[in-house]
Design an enzyme around this catalytic site. Structure first.
Site, PDB file in Angstrom:
ATOM      1  N   LYS A  52       0.849  -1.203   0.000  1.00 21.94           N
ATOM      2  CA  LYS A  52       0.000   0.000   0.000  1.00 21.94           C
ATOM      3  C   LYS A  52       0.882   1.250   0.000  1.00 21.94           C
ATOM      4  CE  LYS A  52      -3.838  -2.411   2.229  1.00 21.94           C
ATOM      5  NZ  LYS A  52      -4.652  -2.657   3.424  1.00 21.94           N
ATOM      6  N   GLN A  96      -4.475  -1.705   9.720  1.00 23.84           N
ATOM      7  CA  GLN A  96      -4.455  -3.023   9.095  1.00 23.84           C
ATOM      8  C   GLN A  96      -5.008  -4.075  10.043  1.00 23.84           C
ATOM      9  OE1 GLN A  96      -3.711  -3.419   5.905  1.00 23.84           O
ATOM     10  NE2 GLN A  96      -3.967  -5.629   5.876  1.00 23.84           N
ATOM     11  N   ASP A 119     -10.872   2.717   4.040  1.00 24.66           N
ATOM     12  CA  ASP A 119     -11.154   1.277   3.964  1.00 24.66           C
ATOM     13  C   ASP A 119     -12.661   1.024   3.841  1.00 24.66           C
ATOM     14  OD1 ASP A 119      -9.065  -0.573   3.891  1.00 24.66           O
ATOM     15  OD2 ASP A 119      -8.606  -0.319   6.014  1.00 24.66           O
TER      16      ASP A 119
HETATM   17  N1  GUN Z   1      -6.955  -6.970   6.279  1.00 25.72           N
HETATM   18  C1  GUN Z   1      -7.318  -7.687   5.205  1.00 25.72           C
HETATM   19  N2  GUN Z   1      -7.822  -6.881   4.238  1.00 25.72           N
HETATM   20  C2  GUN Z   1      -7.778  -5.618   4.735  1.00 25.72           C
HETATM   21  C3  GUN Z   1      -8.162  -4.357   4.210  1.00 25.72           C
HETATM   22  O1  GUN Z   1      -8.659  -4.219   3.089  1.00 25.72           O
HETATM   23  N3  GUN Z   1      -7.950  -3.287   5.043  1.00 25.72           N
HETATM   24  C4  GUN Z   1      -7.414  -3.418   6.284  1.00 25.72           C
HETATM   25  N4  GUN Z   1      -7.255  -2.311   7.013  1.00 25.72           N
HETATM   26  N5  GUN Z   1      -7.056  -4.595   6.792  1.00 25.72           N
HETATM   27  C5  GUN Z   1      -7.234  -5.684   6.019  1.00 25.72           C
END
Ligand code: GUN
Length: 293
Positions: A52, A96, A119
Site C-alpha cells: 500500500k 491493518q 477502507d
Molecule cells: N486486512 C485484510 N484486508 C484488509 C483491508 O482491506 N484493510 C485493512 N485495514 N485490513 C485488512
C-alpha cells in the site's frame, strides 16, 4: 477462458490516479495523504501494508506508516487514531487487520473518522453504501467492481453466488452486486460455512465470488460451464522454492476451474492488486473532498 488480469487493469487505473493526483497538486498545492497503522508482525499484514505504501509513492501520494508492537494497548492505539483524525494534512487512515486479541476491532473501526475511513469499514460508510449514498466503498469490493467494469462483464439479471460473509468482502459485495447500478443488478446468494447444498448453489452461479479464505475451496465440479469466477483468496503457505519463502494460493483451484470459466481472476495477479487501486481511489476522493465536502 479469458483472464481478468489484475496486473494490466491496476497499472492502467494507477496511471489515471497519478494524473488526477498531479492535477490536485497543481490546483490546491498538496498531494493526497494516506496514513496506515500496523500492529504486530503478521507476515501477511506486513506485506500488504508495504505494498500500500509503495503504491502511494507510485501514484504521487504522501504516505505515513505508524508501527506498533503487538503489546500496544487499546488506549494508545485509540489515542493515535484520534491524533491522525485531527491532522488536517491526512486524507485517509487505515488500521491493518487483524489486530491482536486484546484490541477490539469494532472500537478501532468506529474511532476512525468516517471522513478519513478509506477502507470503508466504519458503520456510517457501510450504512451509506447500503442506501446507495456517496461513501467510501470497502477497497476489495470496490476493486472487484472496477475489474468487472473494465472488462465490461455483463452482470444485469445474472445470478451471483458469493462464498463467504466477512465484513470486509462477502457481506458488502452482496449489497453492491444486488443494487440497481452498473455493475450490479444481480440476483445475489450469500453463502457461508452453514450453507446447505453449497456445491449445487455455486453450480447455479453465472458469477462466483470466492471469499472464504480457504485454499482451493472452489473445485471444478462446483463451477458451471461459462461462469465468471472472481477469486478473492490470498492464502499464504511457506515454500522452499520461492525467493520470498512463501507462496500464495487462491480460494479457487485455478488450473482445474479455468477451462470451465468464461472469465477468471488469477492469484496472485488478480483481485489483490485491485484492492490497492480501491484504496488509492478512496484516498484521492477524500483528498478532493468528493464524498464529504
Ligand atoms: N486486512 C485484510 N484486508 C484488509 C483491508 O482491506 N484493510 C485493512 N485495514 N485490513 C485488512
Amino acid at each position: 477462458m479469458q483472464l481478468l488480469d489484475g496486473k494490466v487493469i491496476s497499472e492502467r487505473l494507477k496511471v489515471r490516479i497519478a494524473e488526477e493526483s498531479a492535477q490536485l497538486l497543481s490546483s490546491i498545492g498538496r498531494k493526497p495523504h494516506l496514513a496506515a497503522i500496523l500492529v504486530g508482525n503478521d507476515g501477511g499484514s506486513e506485506t500488504y501494508v508495504a505494498s500500500k505504501i509503495k503504491n502511494c509513492e507510485k501514484v504521487g501520494f504522501t504516505s505515513s506508516l505508524f508501527r506498533y508492537d503487538g503489546s500496544v494497548t487499546e488506549r494508545e492505539l485509540l489515542d493515535k487514531i484520534e491524533e491522525v483524525n485531527n491532522d488536517d494534512d491526512v486524507d485517509g487512515l487505515i488500521v491493518q487487520l487483524p489486530l491482536p486479541k486484546h484490541i477490539d476491532p469494532e472500537k478501532v473501526t468506529e474511532k476512525i473518522s468516517y471522513k478519513k475511513d478509506v477502507d470503508g469499514f466504519h458503520p456510517l460508510n457501510l450504512g451509506r453504501m447500503v442506501r446507495n449514498l456517496p461513501c467510501f466503498i470497502p477497497a476489495t469490493p470496490y476493486g472487484i467492481l472496477m475489474m468487472l467494469e473494465e472488462y465490461q462483464i455483463d452482470t444485469v439479471g445474472k445470478s451471483c453466488v458469493i462464498v463467504g460473509r466477512s465484513n470486509i468482502v462477502g457481506s458488502p459485495m452482496s449489497i453492491l452486486m444486488s443494487r440497481n447500478d452498473c455493475p450490479g443488478n444481480c440476483t445475489v446468494t450469500l453463502t457461508h460455512s452453514k450453507t446447505k447444498n453449497l456445491k449445487d448453489i455455486v453450480l447455479s452461479a453465472d458469477i462466483i465470488v470466492a471469499a472464504i479464505g480457504r485454499k482451493h475451496f472452489i473445485t471444478a465440479d462446483m463451477v458451471k460451464e461459462g461462469a465468471v469466477v472472481i477469486d478473492v483468496g490470498i492464502n499464504r503457505e511457506a515454500s522452499a522454492v520461492t525467493k520470498s519463502g512463501f507462496k500464495l494460493y487462491g480460494d479457487v483451484d485455478f488450473d482445474m476451474v479455468a477451462p470451465k470459466a468464461s472469465w477468471i481472476t488469477p492469484v496472485p495477479g488478480g483481485i489483490g492488486l485491485m484492492t490497492i487501486v480501491g484504496l488509492l481511489k478512496n484516498t484521492l476522493a477524500s483528498a478532493r473532498r468528493d464524498i464529504y465536502p
